[in-house]
Design an enzyme around this catalytic site. Structure first.
Site, PDB file in Angstrom:
ATOM      1  N   ASP A  56       0.873  -1.212   0.011  1.00 59.13           N
ATOM      2  CA  ASP A  56      -0.089   0.162   0.127  1.00 59.13           C
ATOM      3  C   ASP A  56       0.934   1.194   0.007  1.00 59.13           C
ATOM      4  OD1 ASP A  56      -1.823   2.221   0.785  1.00 59.13           O
ATOM      5  OD2 ASP A  56      -3.403   0.475   1.332  1.00 59.13           O
ATOM      6  N   LYS A 104     -12.427   0.262 -14.636  1.00 55.83           N
ATOM      7  CA  LYS A 104     -12.595  -1.015 -13.956  1.00 55.83           C
ATOM      8  C   LYS A 104     -12.885  -2.219 -15.162  1.00 55.83           C
ATOM      9  CE  LYS A 104     -12.103  -0.433  -9.663  1.00 55.83           C
ATOM     10  NZ  LYS A 104     -11.173  -0.839  -8.818  1.00 55.83           N
ATOM     11  N   GLY A 137     -22.240  11.497 -13.927  1.00 52.49           N
ATOM     12  CA  GLY A 137     -21.637  10.517 -14.238  1.00 52.49           C
ATOM     13  C   GLY A 137     -22.071   9.087 -13.020  1.00 52.49           C
ATOM     14  N   TYR A 193     -14.384   5.900 -14.466  1.00 54.18           N
ATOM     15  CA  TYR A 193     -14.176   4.806 -13.590  1.00 54.18           C
ATOM     16  C   TYR A 193     -14.777   3.622 -13.926  1.00 54.18           C
ATOM     17  CZ  TYR A 193     -14.702   2.330  -8.658  1.00 54.18           C
ATOM     18  OH  TYR A 193     -14.486   1.552  -7.901  1.00 54.18           O
ATOM     19  N   ILE A 212     -27.687  14.954   0.747  1.00 54.24           N
ATOM     20  CA  ILE A 212     -28.006  13.907  -0.158  1.00 54.24           C
ATOM     21  C   ILE A 212     -27.779  14.755  -1.599  1.00 54.24           C
ATOM     22  CG2 ILE A 212     -30.186  13.089  -1.519  1.00 54.24           C
ATOM     23  CD1 ILE A 212     -30.795  12.060   1.077  1.00 54.24           C
TER      24      ILE A 212
HETATM   25  N1  LIG Z   1     -16.002   1.080  -1.403  1.00 56.04           N
HETATM   26  C1  LIG Z   1     -16.770   0.570  -2.418  1.00 56.04           C
HETATM   27  O1  LIG Z   1     -17.866   1.143  -2.263  1.00 56.04           O
HETATM   28  C2  LIG Z   1     -16.271   0.063  -3.561  1.00 56.04           C
HETATM   29  C3  LIG Z   1     -17.126  -0.470  -4.380  1.00 56.04           C
HETATM   30  C4  LIG Z   1     -16.655  -1.228  -5.638  1.00 56.04           C
HETATM   31  C5  LIG Z   1     -15.454  -1.500  -5.728  1.00 56.04           C
HETATM   32  N2  LIG Z   1     -14.370  -0.792  -4.963  1.00 56.04           N
HETATM   33  C6  LIG Z   1     -13.009  -1.143  -5.080  1.00 56.04           C
HETATM   34  O2  LIG Z   1     -12.496  -1.773  -3.968  1.00 56.04           O
HETATM   35  C7  LIG Z   1     -11.107  -1.423  -3.886  1.00 56.04           C
HETATM   36  C8  LIG Z   1     -10.822  -0.930  -2.593  1.00 56.04           C
HETATM   37  O3  LIG Z   1     -11.617   0.252  -2.347  1.00 56.04           O
HETATM   38  P1  LIG Z   1     -11.869   0.779  -0.813  1.00 56.04           P
HETATM   39  O4  LIG Z   1     -13.124   1.478  -0.560  1.00 56.04           O
HETATM   40  O5  LIG Z   1     -11.114   0.048   0.262  1.00 56.04           O
HETATM   41  O6  LIG Z   1     -10.657   1.765  -1.069  1.00 56.04           O
HETATM   42  P2  LIG Z   1      -9.494   2.648  -0.145  1.00 56.04           P
HETATM   43  O7  LIG Z   1      -9.204   3.988  -1.004  1.00 56.04           O
HETATM   44  O8  LIG Z   1     -10.231   2.652   1.362  1.00 56.04           O
HETATM   45  O9  LIG Z   1      -8.409   1.799  -0.462  1.00 56.04           O
HETATM   46  C9  LIG Z   1      -7.414   1.614  -1.255  1.00 56.04           C
HETATM   47  C10 LIG Z   1      -6.243   1.522  -0.758  1.00 56.04           C
HETATM   48  O10 LIG Z   1      -5.131   1.379  -1.976  1.00 56.04           O
HETATM   49  C11 LIG Z   1      -3.890   2.210  -1.434  1.00 56.04           C
HETATM   50  N3  LIG Z   1      -3.491   2.514  -2.990  1.00 56.04           N
HETATM   51  C12 LIG Z   1      -4.134   3.348  -3.938  1.00 56.04           C
HETATM   52  N4  LIG Z   1      -3.332   3.392  -5.134  1.00 56.04           N
HETATM   53  C13 LIG Z   1      -2.292   2.517  -4.860  1.00 56.04           C
HETATM   54  C14 LIG Z   1      -1.325   2.214  -5.637  1.00 56.04           C
HETATM   55  N5  LIG Z   1      -0.973   2.819  -6.669  1.00 56.04           N
HETATM   56  N6  LIG Z   1      -0.206   1.399  -4.889  1.00 56.04           N
HETATM   57  C15 LIG Z   1      -0.428   0.816  -3.579  1.00 56.04           C
HETATM   58  N7  LIG Z   1      -1.475   1.274  -3.031  1.00 56.04           N
HETATM   59  C16 LIG Z   1      -2.544   2.201  -3.386  1.00 56.04           C
HETATM   60  C17 LIG Z   1      -4.712   3.436  -0.717  1.00 56.04           C
HETATM   61  O11 LIG Z   1      -3.662   4.113  -0.072  1.00 56.04           O
HETATM   62  C18 LIG Z   1      -5.650   2.718  -0.176  1.00 56.04           C
HETATM   63  O12 LIG Z   1      -5.306   2.139   1.289  1.00 56.04           O
HETATM   64  C19 LIG Z   1     -10.835  -0.458  -4.992  1.00 56.04           C
HETATM   65  O13 LIG Z   1     -10.388  -1.134  -6.193  1.00 56.04           O
HETATM   66  C20 LIG Z   1     -12.157   0.085  -5.162  1.00 56.04           C
HETATM   67  O14 LIG Z   1     -12.370   0.563  -6.559  1.00 56.04           O
HETATM   68  C21 LIG Z   1     -14.834  -0.322  -3.757  1.00 56.04           C
END
Ligand SMILES: NC(=O)c1ccc[n+]([C@@H]2O[C@H](COP(=O)([O-])OP(=O)(O)OC[C@H]3O[C@@H](n4cnc5c(N)ncnc54)[C@H](O)[C@@H]3O)[C@@H](O)[C@H]2O)c1
Length: 316
Positions: free
Chosen positions: A34, A148, A269, A144, A203
């Protein structure tokens, strides 16, 4: 069976922290990768190792070659719908490029299994029929969602090239303890933060937009089930239930005993209505969302109350 050695990119983030805790509790050796660009307030537990680096860097490729993970879980991502919309080119450079490099580094290091976090809320765009199943044609409305979808494609290609079992998990709208409540995404975390501080929730738009809200503990369980399985392809991780933002915020206001919401202009979006058919997740992974919305919101609100109280205690 769970693999013994697992590398988790983004493992210090919201979903990552819950997942890493469970992997460590299950006896796995975990390497958390991370860059801490958006890490949550949480200490990587003893039993897991933390490498602070961009998951697409040469340093990570070298560390993975030493760690020799049997599986990789890719959760790192720099921001969500609004950040990617403001600067799509930069989002691709900072997030998609790193993801592809991480997939390849995991494959080269010998991981036989790679699972990545995708988005069921963004990939299907506005589906004609709900709940959206994995057979619903992808039609993202935002950079976004398109990113994905591209990551899913790169992972599948790398999987074919290296003969790996790869799986993309298309999550619904995840909420729960440790989510960032200060940013622009995460209606539950933002509303809980405001309510805990005695402010009215906000909201965006008329609030009749719907989402498939999913508790983070259930998502962490889905991640472990996916790592333990050899299924290849894509799987929705959702509840199959549609909840409007008005109803969700109404439930939080009732739980918190606060004032009703303020409405602001809607955001571009964003999808109008979505929820995910989780039949395949049940069949393939033996997984289903076990936490009802009311219970999940109660736990989340309690967490944010503590967080806001300890922050105001520390500053007072
Ligand atoms: N939270 C949601 O509702 C949701 C929904 C759909 C998909 N996702 C996907 O799930 C995954 C996790 O989401 P989250 O909500 O825990 O997000 P988050 O931002 O809390 O966690 C992402 C982590 O990745 C780290 N990070 C970012 N870019 C990095 C890089 N290039 N190298 C190393 N570390 C990096 C950040 O420091 C962070 O700790 C993501 O891919 C997100 O797109 C999340």
């Amino acid at each position: 069976m769970l693999p013994e050695r697992v590398a988790v990119t983004g493992g210090a983030g919201f979903i990552g922290s819950h997942t890493v805790e469970r992997l460590v509790a299950a006896g796995c050796q975990v390497l958390v990768i991370d860059d801490l660009s958006h890490a949550c307030e949480w200490q990587v537990p003893p039993g897991a190792e933390l490498l602070v680096a961009d998951c697409g860097s040469d340093q990570v490729a070298e560390a993975l070659a030493c760690f020799r993970p049997q599986a990789g879980l890719h959760l790192a991502c720099r921001g969500g719908v609004q950040r990617a919309r403001r600067d799509p080119g930069n989002f691709v450079r900072s997030s998609v490029a790193s993801s592809v490099a991480a997939f390849r580094a995991l494959a080269v290091a010998g991981a036989g299994r790679i699972v990545t976090a995708s988005s069921g809320g963004a990939i299907y765009g506005q589906p004609a029929r709900l709940p959206a199943s994995e057979r619903t044609p992808p039609a993202p409305l935002s950079p976004y969602g398109a990113s994905k979808l591209a990551e899913e494609g790169y992972l599948a290609a790398i999987g074919r090239e290296y003969r790996l079992a790869t799986l993309a998990l298309r999550y619904g709208n995840v909420y729960g303890e440790r989510q960032d409540g200060t940013g622009e995404a995460g209606v539950v975390a933002i509303s809980c933060t405001r309510l805990a501080a005695g402010q009215r929730p906000v909201i965006n738009g008329d609030g009749e937009q719907t989402r498939d809200f999913l508790y983070v503990g259930d998502v962490a369980a889905a991640n472990l089930a996916a790592l333990a399985s050899r299924r290849t392809g894509v799987v929705n991780v959702g509840t199959g239930r549609e909840t409007s933002v008005n109803r969700l915020v109404g439930m939080l206001v009732e739980l918190a005993g606060g004032e009703g919401p303020d409405h602001r202009p809607g955001l571009a979006g964003e999808v109008r209505r979505v929820c995910l058919d989780a039949t395949r997740a049940r069949r393939w992974l033996g997984w289903e969302a076990g936490t009802g919305l009311e219970l999940g919101l109660q736990r989340t609100l309690a967490h944010f109350r503590e967080r806001v109280a300890s922050a105001s205690g520390a500053s007072g």
